[in-house]
Design an enzyme around this catalytic site. Structure first.
Site, PDB file in Angstrom:
ATOM      1  N   LYS A 106      -6.630 132.420  34.052  1.00 22.06           N
ATOM      2  CA  LYS A 106      -6.929 132.129  32.643  1.00 22.06           C
ATOM      3  C   LYS A 106      -5.943 132.811  31.692  1.00 22.06           C
ATOM      4  O   LYS A 106      -5.896 132.476  30.512  1.00 22.06           O
ATOM      5  CB  LYS A 106      -8.359 132.514  32.311  1.00 22.06           C
TER       6      LYS A 106
HETATM    7  C1  PLP Z   1     -12.403 130.047  35.513  1.00 18.92           C
HETATM    8  C2  PLP Z   1     -12.158 130.231  36.977  1.00 18.92           C
HETATM    9  C3  PLP Z   1     -12.231 129.154  37.896  1.00 18.92           C
HETATM   10  C4  PLP Z   1     -12.668 127.768  37.502  1.00 18.92           C
HETATM   11  O1  PLP Z   1     -11.747 127.115  36.700  1.00 18.92           O
HETATM   12  P1  PLP Z   1     -12.201 125.860  35.819  1.00 18.92           P
HETATM   13  O2  PLP Z   1     -11.015 125.487  35.048  1.00 18.92           O
HETATM   14  O3  PLP Z   1     -13.336 126.364  34.960  1.00 18.92           O
HETATM   15  O4  PLP Z   1     -12.675 124.816  36.782  1.00 18.92           O
HETATM   16  C5  PLP Z   1     -11.916 129.395  39.220  1.00 18.92           C
HETATM   17  N1  PLP Z   1     -11.575 130.630  39.645  1.00 18.92           N
HETATM   18  C6  PLP Z   1     -11.510 131.686  38.807  1.00 18.92           C
HETATM   19  C7  PLP Z   1     -11.162 133.010  39.351  1.00 18.92           C
HETATM   20  C8  PLP Z   1     -11.789 131.531  37.446  1.00 18.92           C
HETATM   21  O5  PLP Z   1     -11.730 132.593  36.627  1.00 18.92           O
END
Ligand code: PLP
Length: 435
Positions: A106
């Protein structure tokens, strides 16, 4: 490029407006009006730099609002860490998206949004981002905006409900980031933020905006991972198809991959890999979308029963179910299977997956085991560093996972937070005291 709403009832607007508003007036998610095809992606030179790939991919979406020179700086600053593709076995690769400041994927979206927002704000104008967080999103936003001068960040997190590592990450980000420790749960944090957005009296005196994952500037740059991943694959005789396995919760990452493929990135198929929150795999199997309450699992960033980016998935395929199932396969796995997969990958290949990517690994194995998958190879999107899930991963591999330098540094820093209660009146008074 203008942006339309997935609900189709709002006027198209430009990039700057779309990122400040977050959601369209009809409560839909913003989508680019058209998907630009990229010759660059189809014929990507093998030694392409990731900032060049990012620039080429983001430019058509943004060029009406941000100059080439400014966009170049934004992508260089956003993608200032490695996105290595590590080979695990002859046909399995891990695209490690966790080398950024908070060790989770993210980081890219948060950094890109922060820099676009800063660039688009008129000189001297300031804005405050309010974020309620139960963990990872908050730390990515906090660090993404750290040092971005015109933007202040106020994070609300529930006391005692985030892990020690997460709390440390939330409370050590930097001068323009204030962490509020709410004496309540995550729902209280969300309610305080929602009440603030509804409060016109507050908003007149104190400009606020949100940085949640549906924001178009957090969504778009995730498409870059896919092209950066594919650009690192070597040519191999007899292997001509690539599948990407995406551990999914809110489906931002997977839908960004589909965007990358539609723009011309050579990817032939996607795997929607989920934990027991399997609303989308069920939709792929049955054609019916039934939202559910979320169930807690070890891969907690994917505990989503009604993914907000599902609307983007439908939009990308014009609601054509046949087209969707042609390009995406769904898989769902339990916590026990997750632990076993981490253990198996470690013992077989010496590679450590975090609980989210372990589900991606299982989905990929399921896909590659099918007969039609002989000329295929797969990329798993590894979304978080295994040490962020220290307890689970250590249990699975039967030894301590190492904590990397970045995280250790943050654990040594002095935490700063302000305790607040769950009353909106008190929260508002606090915000106004900052105005
Ligand atoms: C947010 C997140 C996901 C999921 O991603 P999306 O875009 O919400 O499907 C998977 N793994 C981790 C570690 C995350 O922080």
């Amino acid at each position: 490029m203008n942006y339309v709403s997935t609900n189709g009832k709002s006027e198209p607007i430009g990039f700057g407006q779309a990122i400040i508003r977050g959601l369209a007036d009809d409560q839909g998610l913003f989508m680019p009006m058209s998907i630009p095809e990229s010759q660059f992606l189809r014929e990507m030179p093998p030694d392409s730099q990731k900032s060049e790939i990012a620039f080429q991919m983001m430019r058509p979406f943004i060029k009406a609002s941000i100059s080439d020179k400014a966009l170049h700086n934004i992508v260089v600053e956003t993608f200032n860490f490695n996105l290595p593709l590590t080979q695990i076995s002859p046909d399995i690769w891990s695209l490690e998206l966790y080398h950024g400041p908070t060790l989770a994927f993210k980081d890219v979206g948060a950094r890109f949004l922060a820099r676009c927002l800063q660039h688009l704000l008129p000189d001297g104008e300031r804005i405050t981002i309010l974020v309620a967080t139960s963990g990872d999103t908050g730390s990515a936003v906090a660090h993404g905006f750290s040092g971005v001068d015109q933007v202040e960040v106020v994070l609300l997190y529930p006391a005692g409900k985030v892990s020690n590592i997460q709390e440390q990450q939330l409370t050590t980000a930097g001068d323009n980031v204030t962490a509020l420790q709410v004496q309540g749960d995550f729902d209280d944090c969300q309610r305080l933020v929602k009440d603030a957005f509804k409060d016109d009296h507050l908003r007149k005196q104190f400009p606020i905006t949100s940085a949640n994952s549906i924001n178009i500037a957090r969504w778009l740059p995730q498409s870059v991972y896919y092209a950066v991943g594919v650009s690192q694959l070597p040519e191999v005789d007899g292997v001509d198809k690539t599948v990407c396995s995406v551990p999914s919760g809110n489906y931002g990452n997977l839908t960004a991959g589909i965007l990358a493929a539609k723009m011309g990135t050579p990817i032939d198929h996607f795997i929607a890999a989920s934990n027991v929150n399997k609303t989308v795999p069920e939709f792929l199997e049955t054609g019916t979308y039934t939202p559910k309450p979320s169930i807690e699992t070890l891969s907690n960033a994917m505990d989503v029963g009604d993914p907000s980016n599902f609307a983007r998935l439908l939009h990308l395929y014009n609601h054509d179910y046949e087209a969707i199932v042609n390009e995406i396969s769904g898989f769902s796995f339990s916590d026990d299977q997750t632990i076993d997969a981490i253990n198996e990958a470690f013992n077989t290949f010496g590679y450590i997956f975090d609980p989210h990517a372990a589900i991606g690994y299982l989905g990929l194995k399921g896909f590659l085991a099918s007969e039609s998958a002989e000329n295929w190879r797969g990329i798993i999107l590894e979304t978080a560093h295994p040490s962020k899930f220290h307890e689970t991963v250590s249990r699975a591999i039967e030894r301590e996972v190492e904590i990397p330098e970045q995280l250790r540094k943050c654990l040594d820093r002095e935490p700063h937070s302000i305790k607040i209660n769950t009353s909106y009146a008190d929260f508002k008074e606090y915000l106004l005291s900052r105005a």
